[in-house]
Write a protein that holds these residues in place. Structure first.
Motif, PDB file in Angstrom:
ATOM      1  N   ARG A   1     -29.550   2.895  27.272  1.00  0.00           N
ATOM      2  CA  ARG A   1     -29.638   3.490  28.588  1.00  0.00           C
ATOM      3  C   ARG A   1     -29.016   4.853  28.492  1.00  0.00           C
ATOM      4  NH1 ARG A   1     -30.593   4.521  33.291  1.00  0.00           N
ATOM      5  NH2 ARG A   1     -29.499   4.129  35.185  1.00  0.00           N
ATOM      6  N   LEU A   2     -29.663   5.843  29.084  1.00  0.00           N
ATOM      7  CA  LEU A   2     -29.171   7.212  29.045  1.00  0.00           C
ATOM      8  C   LEU A   2     -28.798   7.651  30.452  1.00  0.00           C
ATOM      9  CD1 LEU A   2     -28.833   9.637  27.082  1.00  0.00           C
ATOM     10  CD2 LEU A   2     -31.084  10.396  27.845  1.00  0.00           C
ATOM     11  N   ALA A   3     -27.557   8.081  30.627  1.00  0.00           N
ATOM     12  CA  ALA A   3     -27.122   8.642  31.904  1.00  0.00           C
ATOM     13  C   ALA A   3     -27.325  10.149  31.837  1.00  0.00           C
ATOM     14  CB  ALA A   3     -25.658   8.324  32.158  1.00  0.00           C
ATOM     15  N   HIS A   4     -27.762  10.726  32.917  1.00  0.00           N
ATOM     16  CA  HIS A   4     -28.077  12.153  32.914  1.00  0.00           C
ATOM     17  C   HIS A   4     -26.876  13.020  33.251  1.00  0.00           C
ATOM     18  CE1 HIS A   4     -32.240  11.595  31.997  1.00  0.00           C
ATOM     19  NE2 HIS A   4     -32.283  10.616  32.879  1.00  0.00           N
ATOM     20  N   SER A   5     -25.687  12.510  32.983  1.00  0.00           N
ATOM     21  CA  SER A   5     -24.464  13.298  33.086  1.00  0.00           C
ATOM     22  C   SER A   5     -23.452  12.708  32.110  1.00  0.00           C
ATOM     23  CB  SER A   5     -23.915  13.281  34.517  1.00  0.00           C
ATOM     24  OG  SER A   5     -23.621  11.967  34.920  1.00  0.00           O
ATOM     25  N   ASN A   6     -22.424  13.464  31.815  1.00  0.00           N
ATOM     26  CA  ASN A   6     -21.382  12.980  30.916  1.00  0.00           C
ATOM     27  C   ASN A   6     -20.393  12.168  31.752  1.00  0.00           C
ATOM     28  OD1 ASN A   6     -19.238  12.555  29.204  1.00  0.00           O
ATOM     29  ND2 ASN A   6     -19.362  14.559  28.266  1.00  0.00           N
ATOM     30  N   VAL A   7     -20.419  10.849  31.599  1.00  0.00           N
ATOM     31  CA  VAL A   7     -19.570   9.965  32.401  1.00  0.00           C
ATOM     32  C   VAL A   7     -18.528   9.242  31.552  1.00  0.00           C
ATOM     33  CG1 VAL A   7     -21.315   9.616  34.191  1.00  0.00           C
ATOM     34  CG2 VAL A   7     -21.233   8.069  32.235  1.00  0.00           C
ATOM     35  N   ILE A   8     -18.313   9.709  30.342  1.00  0.00           N
ATOM     36  CA  ILE A   8     -17.418   9.003  29.421  1.00  0.00           C
ATOM     37  C   ILE A   8     -15.993   8.901  29.967  1.00  0.00           C
ATOM     38  CG2 ILE A   8     -16.670  10.944  27.964  1.00  0.00           C
ATOM     39  CD1 ILE A   8     -17.346   8.977  25.563  1.00  0.00           C
ATOM     40  N   ASP A   9     -15.560   9.832  30.792  1.00  0.00           N
ATOM     41  CA  ASP A   9     -14.202   9.783  31.338  1.00  0.00           C
ATOM     42  C   ASP A   9     -14.046   8.720  32.426  1.00  0.00           C
ATOM     43  OD1 ASP A   9     -15.908  11.346  32.927  1.00  0.00           O
ATOM     44  OD2 ASP A   9     -14.248  12.461  33.795  1.00  0.00           O
ATOM     45  N   ARG A  10     -15.140   8.116  32.884  1.00  0.00           N
ATOM     46  CA  ARG A  10     -15.078   7.057  33.901  1.00  0.00           C
ATOM     47  C   ARG A  10     -14.961   5.662  33.298  1.00  0.00           C
ATOM     48  NH1 ARG A  10     -20.111   8.904  37.682  1.00  0.00           N
ATOM     49  NH2 ARG A  10     -19.529  11.098  37.814  1.00  0.00           N
ATOM     50  N   TYR A  11     -15.047   5.565  31.979  1.00  0.00           N
ATOM     51  CA  TYR A  11     -15.007   4.278  31.294  1.00  0.00           C
ATOM     52  C   TYR A  11     -13.791   4.225  30.390  1.00  0.00           C
ATOM     53  CZ  TYR A  11     -19.677   3.324  32.994  1.00  0.00           C
ATOM     54  OH  TYR A  11     -20.745   3.085  33.810  1.00  0.00           O
ATOM     55  N   HIS A  12     -13.198   3.027  30.276  1.00  0.00           N
ATOM     56  CA  HIS A  12     -11.999   2.846  29.467  1.00  0.00           C
ATOM     57  C   HIS A  12     -12.178   1.614  28.589  1.00  0.00           C
ATOM     58  CE1 HIS A  12     -10.100   5.871  31.967  1.00  0.00           C
ATOM     59  NE2 HIS A  12     -10.605   5.236  33.004  1.00  0.00           N
ATOM     60  N   ARG A  41     -24.417  17.112  28.342  1.00  0.00           N
ATOM     61  CA  ARG A  41     -24.518  16.765  29.760  1.00  0.00           C
ATOM     62  C   ARG A  41     -24.986  15.336  29.988  1.00  0.00           C
ATOM     63  NH1 ARG A  41     -27.519  22.203  31.781  1.00  0.00           N
ATOM     64  NH2 ARG A  41     -25.890  23.629  31.127  1.00  0.00           N
ATOM     65  N   GLN A  42     -25.066  14.534  28.942  1.00  0.00           N
ATOM     66  CA  GLN A  42     -25.567  13.180  29.076  1.00  0.00           C
ATOM     67  C   GLN A  42     -24.651  12.194  28.361  1.00  0.00           C
ATOM     68  OE1 GLN A  42     -29.483  13.979  27.436  1.00  0.00           O
ATOM     69  NE2 GLN A  42     -30.365  13.879  29.483  1.00  0.00           N
ATOM     70  N   THR A  43     -24.839  10.903  28.663  1.00  0.00           N
ATOM     71  CA  THR A  43     -24.091   9.846  28.005  1.00  0.00           C
ATOM     72  C   THR A  43     -25.069   8.749  27.611  1.00  0.00           C
ATOM     73  OG1 THR A  43     -22.179  10.313  29.405  1.00  0.00           O
ATOM     74  CG2 THR A  43     -22.177   8.208  28.239  1.00  0.00           C
ATOM     75  N   LEU A  44     -24.951   8.264  26.387  1.00  0.00           N
ATOM     76  CA  LEU A  44     -25.784   7.169  25.913  1.00  0.00           C
ATOM     77  C   LEU A  44     -24.984   5.874  26.004  1.00  0.00           C
ATOM     78  CD1 LEU A  44     -28.375   6.153  24.488  1.00  0.00           C
ATOM     79  CD2 LEU A  44     -27.186   6.573  22.326  1.00  0.00           C
ATOM     80  N   SER A  84     -25.124  14.889  17.141  1.00  0.00           N
ATOM     81  CA  SER A  84     -25.252  16.070  18.007  1.00  0.00           C
ATOM     82  C   SER A  84     -24.247  16.067  19.156  1.00  0.00           C
ATOM     83  CB  SER A  84     -26.674  16.191  18.553  1.00  0.00           C
ATOM     84  OG  SER A  84     -27.592  16.275  17.510  1.00  0.00           O
ATOM     85  N   MET A  85     -23.111  15.402  18.936  1.00  0.00           N
ATOM     86  CA  MET A  85     -22.016  15.374  19.908  1.00  0.00           C
ATOM     87  C   MET A  85     -22.386  14.668  21.216  1.00  0.00           C
ATOM     88  SD  MET A  85     -19.745  16.637  18.051  1.00  0.00           S
ATOM     89  CE  MET A  85     -18.363  16.874  19.138  1.00  0.00           C
ATOM     90  N   LEU A  86     -23.358  13.775  21.172  1.00  0.00           N
ATOM     91  CA  LEU A  86     -23.746  12.992  22.343  1.00  0.00           C
ATOM     92  C   LEU A  86     -22.699  11.916  22.595  1.00  0.00           C
ATOM     93  CD1 LEU A  86     -25.896  12.169  24.493  1.00  0.00           C
ATOM     94  CD2 LEU A  86     -26.855  10.665  22.741  1.00  0.00           C
ATOM     95  N   PRO A  87     -22.068  11.886  23.788  1.00  0.00           N
ATOM     96  CA  PRO A  87     -21.113  10.827  24.090  1.00  0.00           C
ATOM     97  C   PRO A  87     -21.819   9.470  24.115  1.00  0.00           C
ATOM     98  CG  PRO A  87     -20.910  12.634  25.650  1.00  0.00           C
ATOM     99  CD  PRO A  87     -22.157  12.872  24.866  1.00  0.00           C
ATOM    100  N   VAL A  88     -21.226   8.475  23.444  1.00  0.00           N
ATOM    101  CA  VAL A  88     -21.803   7.134  23.363  1.00  0.00           C
ATOM    102  C   VAL A  88     -20.760   6.134  23.850  1.00  0.00           C
ATOM    103  CG1 VAL A  88     -22.731   5.359  21.825  1.00  0.00           C
ATOM    104  CG2 VAL A  88     -23.253   7.770  21.399  1.00  0.00           C
TER     105      VAL A  88
END
Length: 108
Positions: A1-12, A41-44, A84-88
């Protein structure tokens, strides 16, 4: 699932989250990576599913697609920077508890 924003800081890590809506996911990572992605700008989300429903035969797309039902509970296992520095964010679906089971409908 791909989120169209970087949301990695919302998950712990090790936290449990509930996704309340219907979520569509692809089963092959190659389907996610396209030349039009904006990695910063995205999160996988990479999800190990238990109750996902395969809807590949119900869509016009040629990709394998799985739907996660509303009220899917997930545990955050790992967060990293992929290619490519994609947040996962790696998630694991949790078994449904009695609290989240749909009511049993019996015929009259």
């Amino acid at each position: 699932r791909l989120a169209h924003s970087n949301v990695i800081d919302r998950y712990h890590k090790h936290r449990e989250v509930t996704w309340w809506g219907l979520n569509s996911c692809v089963n092959n990572i190659a389907e996610v990576y396209t030349s039009q992605m904006e990695y910063e700008r995205q999160t996988l989300f990479m999800i190990t599913c238990i109750h996902g429903k395969d809807i590949s035969g119900l869509t016009d797309y040629s990709i394998r697609e799985t739907v996660l039902l509303p009220e899917t509970r997930l545990r955050v296992n790992k967060m990293e920077l992929g290619s490519s520095m994609l947040p996962v964010i790696r998630l694991e679906e949790l078994p449904r508890s009695a609290l989240f089971r749909p009511p049993l409908i019996r015929p009259i």
